[in-house]
Design an enzyme around this catalytic site. Structure first.
Site, short mmCIF file in Angstrom:
data_model
loop_
_atom_site.label_atom_id
_atom_site.label_comp_id
_atom_site.label_asym_id
_atom_site.label_seq_id
_atom_site.Cartn_x
_atom_site.Cartn_y
_atom_site.Cartn_z
N GLU A 44 0.85 -1.19 0.00
CA GLU A 44 0.00 0.00 0.00
C GLU A 44 0.90 1.25 0.00
O GLU A 44 1.87 1.32 0.75
CB GLU A 44 -0.86 -0.03 1.28
CG GLU A 44 -1.72 1.18 1.50
CD GLU A 44 -2.55 1.09 2.80
OE1 GLU A 44 -2.30 0.17 3.61
OE2 GLU A 44 -3.43 1.94 3.00
N LYS A 115 -9.36 2.31 -2.04
CA LYS A 115 -9.63 1.73 -0.72
C LYS A 115 -10.98 2.19 -0.19
O LYS A 115 -11.27 3.39 -0.15
CB LYS A 115 -8.51 2.17 0.24
CG LYS A 115 -8.53 1.50 1.59
CD LYS A 115 -7.27 1.90 2.37
CE LYS A 115 -7.14 1.20 3.69
NZ LYS A 115 -5.87 1.55 4.37
N CYS A 151 -5.45 -3.25 2.81
CA CYS A 151 -5.23 -3.25 4.26
C CYS A 151 -6.51 -3.41 5.10
O CYS A 151 -7.03 -4.51 5.22
CB CYS A 151 -4.46 -1.98 4.63
SG CYS A 151 -3.57 -2.12 6.19
#
Lengths: 276, 279
Positions: A44, A115, A151
């Site tokens: 990321e 995300k 994540c």
């Protein structure tokens, strides 16, 4: 392609130095290619490092944009697929930024995932800087159907589930997880693979940034939950593992979670979440 | 956005009122008896001392004048006393030379030639005097750092910047000048060149390599996310100079924060304890 090699590259980033990080990624890409990898995955925000605070406004780029063009050239030259994280600047405004995973292939740019779940608690300040993404998306590639998550998305099984229901065979989760959260990710990544009977590649950042120690430990997990390969903890490391989609069927037959899904309760999930 | 001197203009009356309110509120909430300040005779400390008195009244403000032999300057001391007389607060003059000499003598690696480490002892020694008064008399240490020097990291870590409150920290030097003029800080104090006075002949603008009028416009641009290219273009400056200032601003963040902690456990001081100064 039913069977291919994937390189999981946990790297230490030079904070706020895109040039240095691209150079490092390029070296790892060449190394991955030498090990016959068809896909290489970086963490990321690998382009910039994770802890950026206000500097993010000058580092974010549109996608496609200069960095993606550079990565396209490298992907073409090395004949490899690349997934990496970067701060993405909206094309329509000057300060709307997404935390984005980008997929480029030898043929060029394939797609991006923004995300959806932005941690804003503990040491995380993502909602202060990022706008959330709105849609899990699966990309059709020469390496099969690939879905990406980032994540904290791994804490929300809905994202992986939707990707799987869209047909993803491989989930790629890029991450910047500090050491205090290691045990969460070690469990959740395996769980997401098992519950969806899907391959899951998890690639974490490694090294220290502003007192946050990222733990590495990147891993490729089989649909059965078996960890096929794992990188070292706490140091820069690239590992190459093999994804073989023919391994999905026996697991799907053995633990048929997708067959046993109960769509009628999904409505309830929405209603109850709204009333929390 | 155009970087002209106009954009640095403040409303001094409103600003003074807000700062006075802040000082008063902090003294009340911390249940202290007032403030103690180091006064050098320079514009920043004169302004904040004056505002403290206007806010709290004369009896609740003590100014420490802390000269030392090497940089002793009668004009500065006269200026400090003049401000104290004008705004009617008490001052205590303490020569810190013996203390400095004790440090010089007892530090095994002490180097009398190297100016910065040596000069920083002076700023840190002054901090010790201020905090003694604060502890003993239940006062807040009121700092006088302005935004220009804070952004540039142009101060001594744990030295002159050490304070409980810093009422001027969000005003650029050129804005402090406007405020000083408005509240009646004597012109000769406003007009004289700024100096941290850590060694003889030290001048802020000479050391920073730029006039505050220009520096403040650069910092204003950086504050508002302008690129160094655009700032340099508008101010007709060399891009390298603007880059250098930007790098210095970013590099000095460690001087503006608590020491960097390592995240090891559940909630961490300096990271994710998010609490307020006053409860």
């Amino acid at each position: 392609m039913k069977r291919f090699n994937i390189a999981l590259t946990q790297m230490t980033c030079t904070r706020a130095n895109k040039e240095a990080n691209i150079q490092k990624m390029e070296k790892y890409i060449q190394k991955a290619k030498a090990e016959n990898a068809s896909l290489i995955v970086f963490p990321e925000l690998a382009l910039t490092g994770y802890t950026l605070r206000d500097q993010i406004y000058e580092l974010a780029e549109t996608i496609p944009g200069p960095t993606v063009m550079t990565m396209e050239k490298i992907a073409k030259r090395e004949n490899i697929h690349i997934i990496f994280g970067m701060p993405e600047l909206s094309e329509k405004t000057q300060a709307v930024i997404y935390n984005t995973a980008v997929l480029v292939a030898p043929k060029g740019y394939v797609g991006k995932y923004r995300k959806m779940h932005l941690p804003t608690h503990s040491v995380f300040e993502e909602k202060r800087y990022f706008r959330q993404g709105y849609k899990p998306t699966v990309f059709e590639t020469e390496l099969g159907k690939v879905g990406m998550l980032i994540c904290y998305d791994a804490f929300f099984p809905e994202v992986s589930r939707i990707l799987r229901l869209e047909g993803a065979q491989l989930l790629v989760c890029i991450s910047a997880s500090p050491a205090v959260r290691r045990h969460f990710f070690e469990i959740l990544t395996v769980a997401r693979a098992i519950e969806n009977t899907v391959f899951l590649a998890y690639v974490n950042l490694v090294g220290l940034e502003n007192g946050l120690q990222f733990w590495g430990g990147s891993r490729l997990i089989a649909p059965s939950g078996k960890i096929l390969i794992q990188a070292k903890y706490n140091e820069e490391h690239m590992v190459v593992g093999t994804v073989d989609y023919s391994d999905i069927k026996p697991v799907e037959a053995f633990v048929p979670t997708l067959r046993d899904l109960r769509p009628e309760i999904f409505q309830m999930l929405q209603e109850l979440s709204e009333k929390l | 956005m155009e970087l002209t001197p106009e954009i640095l203009k403040i409303n001094p009356a409103a600003t003074a009122e807000r700062i006075k309110m802040f000082i008063k509120d902090m003294v009340k909430k911390t249940e202290t008896n007032g403030v103690v300040l180091g006064i050098s005779g320079g514009i920043d400390s004169s302004t904040v001392a004056a505002l403290s008195t206007l806010s709290l009244g004369s009896e609740k403000v003590i100014g420490l004048i802390l000269p030392e032999d090497e940089t002793y300057n009668e004009t500065d001391i006269r200026h400090a006393k003049r401000v104290a007389e004008k705004f009617r607060f008490k001052t205590v003059e303490i020569t810190i030379t013996p203390v400095l000499e004790a440090y010089y003598k007892t530090i095994p690696i002490f180097d009398s030639v190297e100016k910065i480490s040596r000069g920083n002892i002076k700023a840190r020694a002054r901090m010790i005097y201020l905090y003694y008064y604060a502890n003993k008399l239940n006062l807040l240490v009121c700092g006088s750092s302005d935004k220009s020097e804070t952004m540039m990291g142009y101060f001594t870590k744990w030295g002159d910047v050490a304070a409980d409150i810093a009422p001027l920290m969000d005003l650029y030097k050129t804005q402090v000048r406007q405020l000083a003029k408005y509240i009646g800080v004597p012109d000769e104090i406003i007009a004289k060149p700024s100096s941290p006075n850590l060694w003889r002949g030290q001048l802020a603008e000479k050391e920073l390599g730029i006039k505050y009028e220009t520096l403040d416009l650069i910092l204003y641009g950086l504050e508002r996310f302008m690129s160094t290219k655009e700032i340099a273009k508008q101010l007709q400056l060399n891009k390298q100079l603007v880059e250098k200032i930007k790098k210095r601003w970013l590099r000095m963040e460690h001087k503006r924060q608590m020491p960097l902690s390592l995240k090891l456990t559940y909630r961490t001081v300096g990271k994710d304890f998010r609490l307020y100064h006053t409860q």
